[in-house]
Scaffold this motif. Structure first.
Motif, PDB file in Angstrom:
ATOM      1  N   MET A   1     -65.763 -36.694  -5.665  1.00  0.00           N
ATOM      2  CA  MET A   1     -64.797 -36.558  -4.615  1.00  0.00           C
ATOM      3  C   MET A   1     -64.034 -35.270  -4.860  1.00  0.00           C
ATOM      4  SD  MET A   1     -61.570 -39.139  -4.802  1.00  0.00           S
ATOM      5  CE  MET A   1     -60.715 -39.114  -6.330  1.00  0.00           C
ATOM      6  N   LYS A   2     -63.493 -34.718  -3.813  1.00  0.00           N
ATOM      7  CA  LYS A   2     -62.720 -33.488  -3.931  1.00  0.00           C
ATOM      8  C   LYS A   2     -61.491 -33.572  -3.048  1.00  0.00           C
ATOM      9  CE  LYS A   2     -62.575 -28.643  -3.759  1.00  0.00           C
ATOM     10  NZ  LYS A   2     -63.057 -27.383  -3.858  1.00  0.00           N
ATOM     11  N   LEU A   3     -60.355 -33.189  -3.603  1.00  0.00           N
ATOM     12  CA  LEU A   3     -59.104 -33.149  -2.859  1.00  0.00           C
ATOM     13  C   LEU A   3     -58.871 -31.746  -2.318  1.00  0.00           C
ATOM     14  CD1 LEU A   3     -56.800 -35.112  -5.294  1.00  0.00           C
ATOM     15  CD2 LEU A   3     -57.901 -35.964  -3.234  1.00  0.00           C
ATOM     16  N   HIS A   4     -58.368 -31.676  -1.107  1.00  0.00           N
ATOM     17  CA  HIS A   4     -58.009 -30.397  -0.494  1.00  0.00           C
ATOM     18  C   HIS A   4     -56.545 -30.466  -0.094  1.00  0.00           C
ATOM     19  CE1 HIS A   4     -62.139 -28.883  -0.074  1.00  0.00           C
ATOM     20  NE2 HIS A   4     -62.450 -30.154   0.084  1.00  0.00           N
ATOM     21  N   PHE A   5     -55.766 -29.486  -0.504  1.00  0.00           N
ATOM     22  CA  PHE A   5     -54.351 -29.424  -0.154  1.00  0.00           C
ATOM     23  C   PHE A   5     -54.181 -28.463   1.015  1.00  0.00           C
ATOM     24  CE2 PHE A   5     -54.457 -30.915  -4.485  1.00  0.00           C
ATOM     25  CZ  PHE A   5     -53.585 -31.984  -4.416  1.00  0.00           C
ATOM     26  N   SER A   6     -54.794 -28.818   2.114  1.00  0.00           N
ATOM     27  CA  SER A   6     -54.851 -27.962   3.287  1.00  0.00           C
ATOM     28  C   SER A   6     -54.240 -28.668   4.488  1.00  0.00           C
ATOM     29  CB  SER A   6     -56.318 -27.624   3.580  1.00  0.00           C
ATOM     30  OG  SER A   6     -56.436 -26.970   4.807  1.00  0.00           O
ATOM     31  N   GLU A   7     -53.594 -27.910   5.344  1.00  0.00           N
ATOM     32  CA  GLU A   7     -53.071 -28.466   6.589  1.00  0.00           C
ATOM     33  C   GLU A   7     -54.095 -28.365   7.721  1.00  0.00           C
ATOM     34  OE1 GLU A   7     -49.242 -26.830   7.460  1.00  0.00           O
ATOM     35  OE2 GLU A   7     -48.482 -27.283   5.462  1.00  0.00           O
ATOM     36  N   ARG A   8     -55.192 -27.684   7.475  1.00  0.00           N
ATOM     37  CA  ARG A   8     -56.232 -27.522   8.500  1.00  0.00           C
ATOM     38  C   ARG A   8     -57.434 -28.404   8.133  1.00  0.00           C
ATOM     39  NH1 ARG A   8     -56.112 -24.039   4.861  1.00  0.00           N
ATOM     40  NH2 ARG A   8     -57.915 -23.390   3.702  1.00  0.00           N
ATOM     41  N   PRO A   9     -58.251 -28.743   9.103  1.00  0.00           N
ATOM     42  CA  PRO A   9     -59.460 -29.517   8.783  1.00  0.00           C
ATOM     43  C   PRO A   9     -60.397 -28.703   7.887  1.00  0.00           C
ATOM     44  CG  PRO A   9     -59.069 -29.466  11.161  1.00  0.00           C
ATOM     45  CD  PRO A   9     -58.116 -28.493  10.536  1.00  0.00           C
ATOM     46  N   VAL A  10     -60.977 -29.340   6.900  1.00  0.00           N
ATOM     47  CA  VAL A  10     -61.956 -28.690   6.029  1.00  0.00           C
ATOM     48  C   VAL A  10     -63.327 -29.179   6.465  1.00  0.00           C
ATOM     49  CG1 VAL A  10     -62.763 -28.422   3.658  1.00  0.00           C
ATOM     50  CG2 VAL A  10     -60.304 -28.533   4.140  1.00  0.00           C
ATOM     51  N   ARG A  11     -64.113 -28.252   7.016  1.00  0.00           N
ATOM     52  CA  ARG A  11     -65.403 -28.623   7.584  1.00  0.00           C
ATOM     53  C   ARG A  11     -66.587 -27.878   6.957  1.00  0.00           C
ATOM     54  NH1 ARG A  11     -63.622 -31.476  12.198  1.00  0.00           N
ATOM     55  NH2 ARG A  11     -61.757 -30.656  13.055  1.00  0.00           N
ATOM     56  N   ASP A  12     -66.296 -26.759   6.290  1.00  0.00           N
ATOM     57  CA  ASP A  12     -67.357 -25.966   5.687  1.00  0.00           C
ATOM     58  C   ASP A  12     -66.756 -25.139   4.547  1.00  0.00           C
ATOM     59  OD1 ASP A  12     -65.989 -23.811   6.897  1.00  0.00           O
ATOM     60  OD2 ASP A  12     -67.343 -23.789   8.606  1.00  0.00           O
ATOM     61  N   TYR A  13     -67.578 -24.316   3.906  1.00  0.00           N
ATOM     62  CA  TYR A  13     -67.081 -23.590   2.740  1.00  0.00           C
ATOM     63  C   TYR A  13     -65.996 -22.577   3.109  1.00  0.00           C
ATOM     64  CZ  TYR A  13     -69.802 -19.385   3.836  1.00  0.00           C
ATOM     65  OH  TYR A  13     -70.302 -18.267   4.428  1.00  0.00           O
ATOM     66  N   ARG A  14     -66.043 -22.016   4.313  1.00  0.00           N
ATOM     67  CA  ARG A  14     -65.008 -21.057   4.719  1.00  0.00           C
ATOM     68  C   ARG A  14     -63.655 -21.746   4.881  1.00  0.00           C
ATOM     69  NH1 ARG A  14     -69.372 -18.899   7.976  1.00  0.00           N
ATOM     70  NH2 ARG A  14     -69.966 -16.890   7.102  1.00  0.00           N
ATOM     71  N   SER A  15     -63.657 -22.897   5.523  1.00  0.00           N
ATOM     72  CA  SER A  15     -62.387 -23.596   5.730  1.00  0.00           C
ATOM     73  C   SER A  15     -61.880 -24.242   4.436  1.00  0.00           C
ATOM     74  CB  SER A  15     -62.519 -24.638   6.842  1.00  0.00           C
ATOM     75  OG  SER A  15     -63.491 -25.610   6.526  1.00  0.00           O
ATOM     76  N   ALA A  16     -62.741 -24.382   3.444  1.00  0.00           N
ATOM     77  CA  ALA A  16     -62.333 -24.949   2.154  1.00  0.00           C
ATOM     78  C   ALA A  16     -61.691 -23.904   1.241  1.00  0.00           C
ATOM     79  CB  ALA A  16     -63.537 -25.568   1.449  1.00  0.00           C
ATOM     80  N   TYR A  17     -61.789 -22.612   1.598  1.00  0.00           N
ATOM     81  CA  TYR A  17     -61.200 -21.552   0.780  1.00  0.00           C
ATOM     82  C   TYR A  17     -59.689 -21.745   0.721  1.00  0.00           C
ATOM     83  CZ  TYR A  17     -60.302 -16.996  -1.224  1.00  0.00           C
ATOM     84  OH  TYR A  17     -59.902 -15.985  -2.052  1.00  0.00           O
ATOM     85  N   MET A  18     -59.135 -21.779  -0.488  1.00  0.00           N
ATOM     86  CA  MET A  18     -57.720 -22.101  -0.663  1.00  0.00           C
ATOM     87  C   MET A  18     -56.826 -20.880  -0.482  1.00  0.00           C
ATOM     88  SD  MET A  18     -57.585 -24.830  -3.814  1.00  0.00           S
ATOM     89  CE  MET A  18     -58.659 -23.956  -4.958  1.00  0.00           C
ATOM     90  N   SER A  19     -55.720 -21.094   0.234  1.00  0.00           N
ATOM     91  CA  SER A  19     -54.684 -20.075   0.354  1.00  0.00           C
ATOM     92  C   SER A  19     -53.895 -20.039  -0.962  1.00  0.00           C
ATOM     93  CB  SER A  19     -53.744 -20.406   1.510  1.00  0.00           C
ATOM     94  OG  SER A  19     -52.973 -21.557   1.186  1.00  0.00           O
ATOM     95  N   GLU A  20     -52.967 -19.123  -1.066  1.00  0.00           N
ATOM     96  CA  GLU A  20     -52.150 -19.019  -2.281  1.00  0.00           C
ATOM     97  C   GLU A  20     -51.346 -20.301  -2.512  1.00  0.00           C
ATOM     98  OE1 GLU A  20     -48.478 -16.316  -4.005  1.00  0.00           O
ATOM     99  OE2 GLU A  20     -49.828 -15.443  -2.520  1.00  0.00           O
ATOM    100  N   GLY A  21     -50.756 -20.842  -1.460  1.00  0.00           N
ATOM    101  CA  GLY A  21     -49.979 -22.077  -1.582  1.00  0.00           C
ATOM    102  C   GLY A  21     -50.846 -23.264  -1.967  1.00  0.00           C
ATOM    103  N   GLU A  22     -52.034 -23.336  -1.386  1.00  0.00           N
ATOM    104  CA  GLU A  22     -52.958 -24.427  -1.706  1.00  0.00           C
ATOM    105  C   GLU A  22     -53.423 -24.330  -3.156  1.00  0.00           C
ATOM    106  OE1 GLU A  22     -54.630 -24.671   2.857  1.00  0.00           O
ATOM    107  OE2 GLU A  22     -55.833 -23.683   1.334  1.00  0.00           O
ATOM    108  N   THR A  23     -53.651 -23.111  -3.608  1.00  0.00           N
ATOM    109  CA  THR A  23     -54.049 -22.891  -5.003  1.00  0.00           C
ATOM    110  C   THR A  23     -52.943 -23.357  -5.949  1.00  0.00           C
ATOM    111  OG1 THR A  23     -55.458 -21.034  -4.384  1.00  0.00           O
ATOM    112  CG2 THR A  23     -54.780 -21.149  -6.685  1.00  0.00           C
ATOM    113  N   LYS A  24     -51.696 -23.063  -5.595  1.00  0.00           N
ATOM    114  CA  LYS A  24     -50.565 -23.496  -6.428  1.00  0.00           C
ATOM    115  C   LYS A  24     -50.488 -25.020  -6.462  1.00  0.00           C
ATOM    116  CE  LYS A  24     -45.627 -23.144  -7.044  1.00  0.00           C
ATOM    117  NZ  LYS A  24     -44.357 -22.649  -6.572  1.00  0.00           N
ATOM    118  N   ARG A  25     -50.616 -25.665  -5.300  1.00  0.00           N
ATOM    119  CA  ARG A  25     -50.560 -27.131  -5.264  1.00  0.00           C
ATOM    120  C   ARG A  25     -51.702 -27.732  -6.083  1.00  0.00           C
ATOM    121  NH1 ARG A  25     -48.702 -25.817  -0.009  1.00  0.00           N
ATOM    122  NH2 ARG A  25     -50.775 -25.959   0.886  1.00  0.00           N
ATOM    123  N   GLN A  26     -52.885 -27.125  -5.999  1.00  0.00           N
ATOM    124  CA  GLN A  26     -54.032 -27.619  -6.769  1.00  0.00           C
ATOM    125  C   GLN A  26     -53.758 -27.494  -8.265  1.00  0.00           C
ATOM    126  OE1 GLN A  26     -57.165 -28.878  -5.356  1.00  0.00           O
ATOM    127  NE2 GLN A  26     -57.012 -29.679  -7.417  1.00  0.00           N
TER     128      GLN A  26
END
Length: 75
Positions: A1-26
């Motif tokens: 399983m994988k957690l995503h700290f994203s406010e947008r839908p994660v549907r493919d590898y491009r949308s799974a790319y983490m922003s700076e804030g998402e990287t910090k939360r991770q």
């Protein structure tokens, strides 16, 4: 399983790319997991296993809840 700290839908590898804030939360999430004795990959990937006991699962759920509370308090 994988957690995503994203406010947008994660549907493919491009949308799974983490922003700076998402990287910090991770990073906070992973550190909180490690502090509670749970190992997950630094990018959020975790493996669950059938031989896990109810106690194992409860520990993971408790660690995730605590980690998410830490993330919420830092954002």
């Amino acid at each position: 399983m994988k957690l995503h700290f994203s406010e947008r839908p994660v549907r493919d590898y491009r949308s799974a790319y983490m922003s700076e804030g998402e990287t910090k939360r991770q990073s906070v999430f992973n550190l909180e997991f490690l502090n509670r004795g749970i190992l997950a990959a630094s990018y959020g990937l975790m493996a669950l296993s059938l031989p896990m006991t109810d106690t194992d699962i409860e520990s993971i759920v408790r660690a995730a809840s605590d980690a998410l509370a830490q993330i919420a308090s830092k954002t």
